[in-house]
Write a protein that holds these residues in place. Structure first.
Motif, PDB file in Angstrom:
ATOM      1  N   PRO A  45       0.680  -1.803   0.107  1.00 34.26           N
ATOM      2  CA  PRO A  45      -0.299   0.025  -0.500  1.00 34.26           C
ATOM      3  C   PRO A  45       0.557   1.313  -0.152  1.00 34.26           C
ATOM      4  O   PRO A  45       0.267   2.398  -0.790  1.00 34.26           O
ATOM      5  N   LEU A  46       2.350   1.612   1.099  1.00 36.70           N
ATOM      6  CA  LEU A  46       2.583   2.244   1.211  1.00 36.70           C
ATOM      7  C   LEU A  46       3.599   2.213  -0.588  1.00 36.70           C
ATOM      8  O   LEU A  46       3.799   3.927  -0.445  1.00 36.70           O
ATOM      9  N   LEU A  47       4.035   1.432  -1.553  1.00 35.39           N
ATOM     10  CA  LEU A  47       4.532   1.544  -2.640  1.00 35.39           C
ATOM     11  C   LEU A  47       3.786   2.377  -3.527  1.00 35.39           C
ATOM     12  O   LEU A  47       4.107   3.041  -4.143  1.00 35.39           O
ATOM     13  N   MET A  48       2.811   1.730  -3.814  1.00 38.68           N
ATOM     14  CA  MET A  48       1.605   1.707  -4.771  1.00 38.68           C
ATOM     15  C   MET A  48       0.982   3.335  -4.475  1.00 38.68           C
ATOM     16  O   MET A  48       0.828   4.108  -5.518  1.00 38.68           O
ATOM     17  N   THR A  49       1.256   3.657  -3.098  1.00 32.00           N
ATOM     18  CA  THR A  49       0.876   5.167  -3.233  1.00 32.00           C
ATOM     19  C   THR A  49       2.069   6.170  -3.186  1.00 32.00           C
ATOM     20  O   THR A  49       1.649   7.109  -2.749  1.00 32.00           O
ATOM     21  N   GLY A  50       3.063   5.007  -3.470  1.00 30.95           N
ATOM     22  CA  GLY A  50       4.374   6.765  -3.300  1.00 30.95           C
ATOM     23  C   GLY A  50       3.847   7.114  -2.438  1.00 30.95           C
ATOM     24  O   GLY A  50       5.244   8.864  -2.138  1.00 30.95           O
ATOM     25  N   LYS A  51       4.088   6.419  -1.312  1.00 31.70           N
ATOM     26  CA  LYS A  51       4.152   6.717   0.292  1.00 31.70           C
ATOM     27  C   LYS A  51       6.087   7.263   0.529  1.00 31.70           C
ATOM     28  O   LYS A  51       5.900   7.799   1.685  1.00 31.70           O
ATOM     29  N   ILE A  52       6.585   5.575   0.083  1.00 29.67           N
ATOM     30  CA  ILE A  52       7.709   5.557   0.147  1.00 29.67           C
ATOM     31  C   ILE A  52       8.205   5.124  -1.106  1.00 29.67           C
ATOM     32  O   ILE A  52       7.299   4.937  -1.974  1.00 29.67           O
ATOM     33  N   SER A  53       9.679   5.315  -1.159  1.00 31.76           N
ATOM     34  CA  SER A  53      10.437   4.736  -2.604  1.00 31.76           C
ATOM     35  C   SER A  53      10.686   3.780  -3.204  1.00 31.76           C
ATOM     36  O   SER A  53      10.566   2.276  -1.869  1.00 31.76           O
ATOM     37  N   THR A 110      -3.713   2.968 -13.886  1.00 33.04           N
ATOM     38  CA  THR A 110      -2.173   1.632 -13.403  1.00 33.04           C
ATOM     39  C   THR A 110      -2.386   1.946 -11.994  1.00 33.04           C
ATOM     40  O   THR A 110      -1.944   3.391 -11.323  1.00 33.04           O
ATOM     41  N   ASP A 111      -2.020   1.080 -11.219  1.00 32.46           N
ATOM     42  CA  ASP A 111      -1.538   1.066 -10.156  1.00 32.46           C
ATOM     43  C   ASP A 111       0.028   0.655 -10.024  1.00 32.46           C
ATOM     44  O   ASP A 111       0.371  -0.685 -10.701  1.00 32.46           O
ATOM     45  N   THR A 112       0.939   1.544  -9.516  1.00 29.98           N
ATOM     46  CA  THR A 112       1.463   1.523  -9.896  1.00 29.98           C
ATOM     47  C   THR A 112       2.920   1.178  -9.321  1.00 29.98           C
ATOM     48  O   THR A 112       2.413   2.041  -8.164  1.00 29.98           O
ATOM     49  N   ILE A 113       4.511   1.473  -9.446  1.00 28.78           N
ATOM     50  CA  ILE A 113       5.283   1.901  -8.542  1.00 28.78           C
ATOM     51  C   ILE A 113       6.097   2.732  -8.550  1.00 28.78           C
ATOM     52  O   ILE A 113       6.786   2.847 -10.217  1.00 28.78           O
ATOM     53  N   ASP A 114       7.353   3.822  -8.499  1.00 24.61           N
ATOM     54  CA  ASP A 114       8.368   4.196  -8.999  1.00 24.61           C
ATOM     55  C   ASP A 114       8.918   4.003  -9.720  1.00 24.61           C
ATOM     56  O   ASP A 114       9.572   4.398 -11.305  1.00 24.61           O
ATOM     57  N   SER A 135      -0.896   5.662  -9.725  1.00 25.49           N
ATOM     58  CA  SER A 135      -1.682   5.534  -8.623  1.00 25.49           C
ATOM     59  C   SER A 135      -0.487   5.973  -8.273  1.00 25.49           C
ATOM     60  O   SER A 135      -0.729   6.314  -6.632  1.00 25.49           O
ATOM     61  N   HIS A 136       0.691   5.549  -7.253  1.00 29.13           N
ATOM     62  CA  HIS A 136       1.750   6.655  -6.671  1.00 29.13           C
ATOM     63  C   HIS A 136       2.173   8.084  -7.790  1.00 29.13           C
ATOM     64  O   HIS A 136       2.620   8.627  -6.009  1.00 29.13           O
ATOM     65  N   ILE A 137       1.430   8.545  -8.094  1.00 28.47           N
ATOM     66  CA  ILE A 137       2.041  10.165  -8.188  1.00 28.47           C
ATOM     67  C   ILE A 137      -0.246  10.697  -7.512  1.00 28.47           C
ATOM     68  O   ILE A 137       0.080  11.681  -6.926  1.00 28.47           O
TER      69      ILE A 137
END
Length: 204
Positions: A45-53, A110-114, A135-137
């Motif tokens: 959840p934290l990665l996908m929402t960009g709360k952590i890299s 899209t749900d994605t990570i950085d 999502s991370h943006i």
């Protein structure tokens, strides 16, 4: 009337293993897949929402597992594994999407990570769409109904004016609960058939 067609990325345009993330963690840190899945489930959840890299995530896992690998090597390995596994872009589907743009606004959601986005943004994919939502943006994933509401607001559209195409039934259900027409993606041939059935102008 449908004016907007919204596509998912992973599982639709990009084909890769559903266990990609836990597989990556297991390979990099040489741990059992079950343990890797637990780690991914905790931090997803934290990665996908960009709360952590990705780098912050990998540093936390490195410290937790007391790995003697350097963080820079771990991060590079993380990126390299994804690049190898993310080869399966459906360029034929993307060509079809470009044709849809003649009559509709077409979006990527899209749900994605950085680090995944960093790579995919270099591949000439995003410019096939009217606009892209990540999502991370946006700081929201499709697990949250507000993610769909956020997209509707930003494209200035009513739910009844939109179709969502996603491979995950749970995402389709959330969209349909808001009044968005949903299509569970199986393959491009079935997708085109379904779009024609619901009245979408299709040029093949």
């Amino acid at each position: 009337m449908i004016r907007n067609i919204i596509f998912d990325f992973g599982g639709v345009i990009l084909k890769h293993k559903s266990t990609l993330m836990e597989d990556k963690i297991a390979e990099i840190f040489s741990i059992p897949l079950e343990q890797a899945l637990k780690i991914w489930t905790e931090w997803k959840p934290l990665l996908m929402t960009g709360k952590i890299s990705s780098e912050q995530f990998l540093e936390k896992v490195k410290n937790e597992l007391q790995s003697d690998k350097s963080l820079s090597d771990i991060l590079q390995n993380w990126k390299d594994i994804y690049i190898k596994e993310a080869e399966g872009v459906d360029w034929e589907l993307l060509a079809f999407i470009e044709k849809l743009k003649n009559n509709y606004q077409v979006f990527l959601f899209t749900d994605t990570i950085d680090t995944h986005d960093e790579y995919n943004s270099t591949r000439g994919i995003n410019n096939k769409f009217t606009q892209v939502f990540k999502s991370h943006i946006e700081k929201l994933t499709k697990l949250n109904n507000n993610a769909f509401i956020n997209v509707l607001k930003k494209i200035n559209a009513k739910p009844s004016e939109c179709i969502l195409i996603d491979d995950l039934e749970e995402n389709i259900k959330r969209a349909e609960d808001l009044g968005i027409k949903g299509i569970v993606y199986k393959n491009t041939k079935d997708l085109i058939k379904t779009l024609i059935e619901v009245g979408i102008k299709v040029s093949i």
